[in-house]
Design a protein around this motif. Structure first.
Motif, PDB file in Angstrom:
ATOM      1  N   LYS A 387      51.097  42.220  19.098  1.00  0.00           N
ATOM      2  CA  LYS A 387      50.093  42.044  20.153  1.00  0.00           C
ATOM      3  C   LYS A 387      49.829  40.563  20.429  1.00  0.00           C
ATOM      4  O   LYS A 387      49.741  40.137  21.587  1.00  0.00           O
ATOM      5  N   SER A 388      49.719  39.763  19.364  1.00  0.00           N
ATOM      6  CA  SER A 388      49.479  38.324  19.544  1.00  0.00           C
ATOM      7  C   SER A 388      50.660  37.651  20.251  1.00  0.00           C
ATOM      8  O   SER A 388      50.473  36.737  21.052  1.00  0.00           O
ATOM      9  N   LEU A 389      51.876  38.117  19.934  1.00  0.00           N
ATOM     10  CA  LEU A 389      53.064  37.519  20.570  1.00  0.00           C
ATOM     11  C   LEU A 389      53.072  37.794  22.071  1.00  0.00           C
ATOM     12  O   LEU A 389      53.373  36.901  22.879  1.00  0.00           O
ATOM     13  N   TRP A 390      52.764  39.030  22.446  1.00  0.00           N
ATOM     14  CA  TRP A 390      52.747  39.368  23.876  1.00  0.00           C
ATOM     15  C   TRP A 390      51.622  38.630  24.602  1.00  0.00           C
ATOM     16  O   TRP A 390      51.792  38.189  25.751  1.00  0.00           O
ATOM     17  N   ASN A 391      50.507  38.468  23.926  1.00  0.00           N
ATOM     18  CA  ASN A 391      49.392  37.716  24.499  1.00  0.00           C
ATOM     19  C   ASN A 391      49.795  36.258  24.724  1.00  0.00           C
ATOM     20  O   ASN A 391      49.479  35.656  25.748  1.00  0.00           O
ATOM     21  N   TYR A 392      50.514  35.703  23.748  1.00  0.00           N
ATOM     22  CA  TYR A 392      51.004  34.320  23.853  1.00  0.00           C
ATOM     23  C   TYR A 392      51.945  34.179  25.059  1.00  0.00           C
ATOM     24  O   TYR A 392      51.804  33.255  25.867  1.00  0.00           O
ATOM     25  N   LYS A 393      52.869  35.118  25.191  1.00  0.00           N
ATOM     26  CA  LYS A 393      53.811  35.053  26.311  1.00  0.00           C
ATOM     27  C   LYS A 393      53.077  35.134  27.652  1.00  0.00           C
ATOM     28  O   LYS A 393      53.397  34.395  28.597  1.00  0.00           O
ATOM     29  N   ASP A 394      52.091  35.993  27.733  1.00  0.00           N
ATOM     30  CA  ASP A 394      51.304  36.148  28.961  1.00  0.00           C
ATOM     31  C   ASP A 394      50.579  34.849  29.326  1.00  0.00           C
ATOM     32  O   ASP A 394      50.572  34.431  30.494  1.00  0.00           O
ATOM     33  N   LYS A 395      49.997  34.181  28.328  1.00  0.00           N
ATOM     34  CA  LYS A 395      49.296  32.903  28.564  1.00  0.00           C
ATOM     35  C   LYS A 395      50.275  31.826  29.021  1.00  0.00           C
ATOM     36  O   LYS A 395      49.951  31.013  29.888  1.00  0.00           O
ATOM     37  N   VAL A 396      51.467  31.812  28.417  1.00  0.00           N
ATOM     38  CA  VAL A 396      52.478  30.817  28.795  1.00  0.00           C
ATOM     39  C   VAL A 396      52.903  31.010  30.249  1.00  0.00           C
ATOM     40  O   VAL A 396      53.051  30.045  31.010  1.00  0.00           O
ATOM     41  N   LYS A 397      53.091  32.248  30.643  1.00  0.00           N
ATOM     42  CA  LYS A 397      53.456  32.532  32.043  1.00  0.00           C
ATOM     43  C   LYS A 397      52.391  32.005  33.009  1.00  0.00           C
ATOM     44  O   LYS A 397      52.718  31.392  34.034  1.00  0.00           O
ATOM     45  N   LYS A 398      51.129  32.216  32.666  1.00  0.00           N
ATOM     46  CA  LYS A 398      50.045  31.747  33.539  1.00  0.00           C
ATOM     47  C   LYS A 398      49.999  30.219  33.599  1.00  0.00           C
ATOM     48  O   LYS A 398      49.704  29.635  34.650  1.00  0.00           O
ATOM     49  N   LEU A 399      50.307  29.561  32.477  1.00  0.00           N
ATOM     50  CA  LEU A 399      50.357  28.093  32.473  1.00  0.00           C
ATOM     51  C   LEU A 399      51.504  27.587  33.334  1.00  0.00           C
ATOM     52  O   LEU A 399      51.367  26.597  34.057  1.00  0.00           O
ATOM     53  N   LEU A 400      52.640  28.264  33.239  1.00  0.00           N
ATOM     54  CA  LEU A 400      53.784  27.874  34.074  1.00  0.00           C
ATOM     55  C   LEU A 400      53.421  28.001  35.553  1.00  0.00           C
ATOM     56  O   LEU A 400      53.722  27.103  36.352  1.00  0.00           O
ATOM     57  N   TYR A 401      52.797  29.094  35.911  1.00  0.00           N
ATOM     58  CA  TYR A 401      52.395  29.295  37.308  1.00  0.00           C
ATOM     59  C   TYR A 401      51.447  28.190  37.767  1.00  0.00           C
ATOM     60  O   TYR A 401      51.595  27.620  38.849  1.00  0.00           O
ATOM     61  N   LYS A 402      50.485  27.856  36.901  1.00  0.00           N
ATOM     62  CA  LYS A 402      49.501  26.811  37.228  1.00  0.00           C
ATOM     63  C   LYS A 402      50.171  25.458  37.441  1.00  0.00           C
ATOM     64  O   LYS A 402      49.942  24.782  38.462  1.00  0.00           O
ATOM     65  N   TRP A 403      51.029  25.039  36.477  1.00  0.00           N
ATOM     66  CA  TRP A 403      51.566  23.676  36.530  1.00  0.00           C
ATOM     67  C   TRP A 403      52.730  23.528  37.503  1.00  0.00           C
ATOM     68  O   TRP A 403      52.930  22.460  38.080  1.00  0.00           O
ATOM     69  N   LEU A 404      53.474  24.618  37.734  1.00  0.00           N
ATOM     70  CA  LEU A 404      54.543  24.535  38.737  1.00  0.00           C
ATOM     71  C   LEU A 404      53.963  24.344  40.128  1.00  0.00           C
ATOM     72  O   LEU A 404      54.581  23.724  40.991  1.00  0.00           O
TER      73      LEU A 404
END
Length: 439
Positions: A387-404
């Motif tokens: 669960k923590s791993l999937w949560n981490y991946k989800d947060k990373v995706k949102k950061l990528l969207y923000k900074w791109l």
């Protein structure tokens, strides 16, 4: 010739290790003579490149431009006792729970000598270290320590966890006691004098060298083995040979460097252990951090149905451990990435994207972030932590969207177009790399 001598040195270290294991009271002499040019050449070759520089600003590559002359001069200075390590350069890095940790970065030449000393000390002392000591030892990892914790709680009569923290351990190592511990196995005064010079070299802080009367700076190659030697005598042997005899029930210790927990059967023993632990540490100029030390009710005999008796949690090596149940209703140990480590992992991604959003191509950014994500999975991808791993991946995706979308004034992606890009070039999927269950 060099290759033969390098093999000779490696063979001597293996012989040292064997003698140490077979004869626990044997005292070693003539260790300083092992620090010859051929051996130090192998130590130089083993140094990682692109690491932070010491106060002289000389990189590993620059030192290697005149390697033979530099090593020859270094050995001559060591033989004449005129070699003195330089002060380490102070570097602050953020702690996972806030604040900073001070590192001491040695010069390249001092790193070479430390590498040599560290290997010799390891050959002499490591064979006598106890099995439940895991930090900075060959073929022993954080995952091995976590697996022992899992098995102890699952298979042994463990009802309590003492989550202990030694206050600023590396800053408070007592030099006199450390020398006494070294002298248990080493009778080479030149070798010990060399170690003392490293301990006393000082730290460069804002252009001023501050003397080192205590402590061993984190960041030096020699610090981990010195820490293990210190805690072997102060904590491990004392716990196994003396304290256990005073206890009424089962107890064990698992240590990784200065991070350790004690697993206990009886509540009364917890009180005794903490009382004796405080006295023991005080003898060696150390103390527990009272705000970070606690006793947690934890184990298969804890009633999880009564909220008033609900077991606590404890953090160890980046994971929060908590009590759970299998589908059949039986007790099991569960773990998730600790909140502080999770935040730290997300912050690393965010800082990287902020710094490189306009200097890297989209492909380079994507590959770099994918590599960071894989590294996160390799450490945190353990049993019960999906669960923590999937949560981490989800947060990373949102950061990528923000900074791109901050790479230019014009918004680059809508959320839908970004999702299409991720579908075409997916980030690595969460994966469990380490199982704590025996199949």
């Amino acid at each position: 010739m060099a290759h033969r001598t390098q093999s000779d040195t490696a063979t001597k270290l293996i012989q040292l290790s064997k003698v140490s294991k077979d004869s626990p009271k044997y005292e070693f002499g003539s260790l300083a003579s092992l620090l010859n040019e051929e051996y130090l050449r192998t130590c130089y070759a083993a140094l990682p490149r692109k690491k932070a520089l010491g106060i002289d600003g000389v990189s590993v590559e620059e030192y290697g431009e005149s390697l033979e002359a530099n090593l020859k001069g270094l050995v001559e200075r060591m033989k004449s006792l005129s070699y003195r390590p330089q002060a380490v350069r102070k570097k602050e890095i953020p702690k996972e729970r806030g604040g900073t940790r001070t590192l001491g970065i040695p010069s390249t030449e001092d790193k070479i000598v430390q590498k040599g000393i560290s290997s010799i000390l390891t050959a002499v002392f490591d064979p006598s270290f106890i099995d439940s000591s895991y930090g900075f030892r060959e073929n022993r990892s954080c995952h091995d320590a976590l697996k022992q914790v899992h098995q102890e709680i699952t298979l042994k009569p463990v009802n309590y966890i003492i989550d202990a923290d030694i206050k600023s351990f590396f800053d408070n190592v007592n030099h006199d006691w450390l020398v006494q511990f070294l002298e248990h196995r080493i009778k080479d005064k030149k070798f010990i004098r060399l170690i003392i010079r490293f301990l006393k070299a000082g730290i460069m802080d804002e252009g001023i060298v501050r003397a080192s009367d205590m402590g061993t700076p984190q960041g030096g190659i020699i610090s981990p083995i010195l820490a293990n030697i210190y805690l072997h005598y102060v904590l491990d042997l004392w716990f196994e040979k003396r304290l256990k005899k005073e206890l009424q029930g089962y107890a064990s210790i698992v240590r990784y460097a200065d991070d350790f927990i004690i697993l206990v059967e009886r509540e009364s023993d917890c009180t005794l252990i903490l009382e004796q632990l405080r006295l023991r540490l005080a003898k060696f100029k150390l103390e527990l951090s009272e705000t970070k030390t606690s006793v947690v009710k934890f184990g298969r005999n804890t009633d999880t149905s009564d909220e008033r008796q609900h077991p606590g949690t404890f953090d160890f090596l980046g994971f929060t451990h908590y009590c759970g149940k299998t589908k059949a209703g039986k007790f099991k140990v569960c773990r998730r990435t600790s909140k502080s480590r999770f935040r730290l992992g997300i912050r690393k991604v965010s800082v990287f994207l902020k710094e490189h959003k306009n200097t890297y191509t989209l492909q380079e950014l994507w590959e770099s972030i994918s590599q960071m994500v894989r590294g996160h999975y390799h450490y945190y991808g353990v049993s019960e932590n999906s669960k923590s791993l999937w949560n981490y991946k989800d947060k990373v995706k949102k950061l990528l969207y923000k900074w791109l979308n901050r790479r230019s004034q014009k918004k680059s992606y809508t959320w839908e177009s970004f999702k299409q890009y991720v579908f075409k070039y997916p980030l690595p999927e969460p994966k469990i790399f380490v199982s704590f269950y025996n199949h």
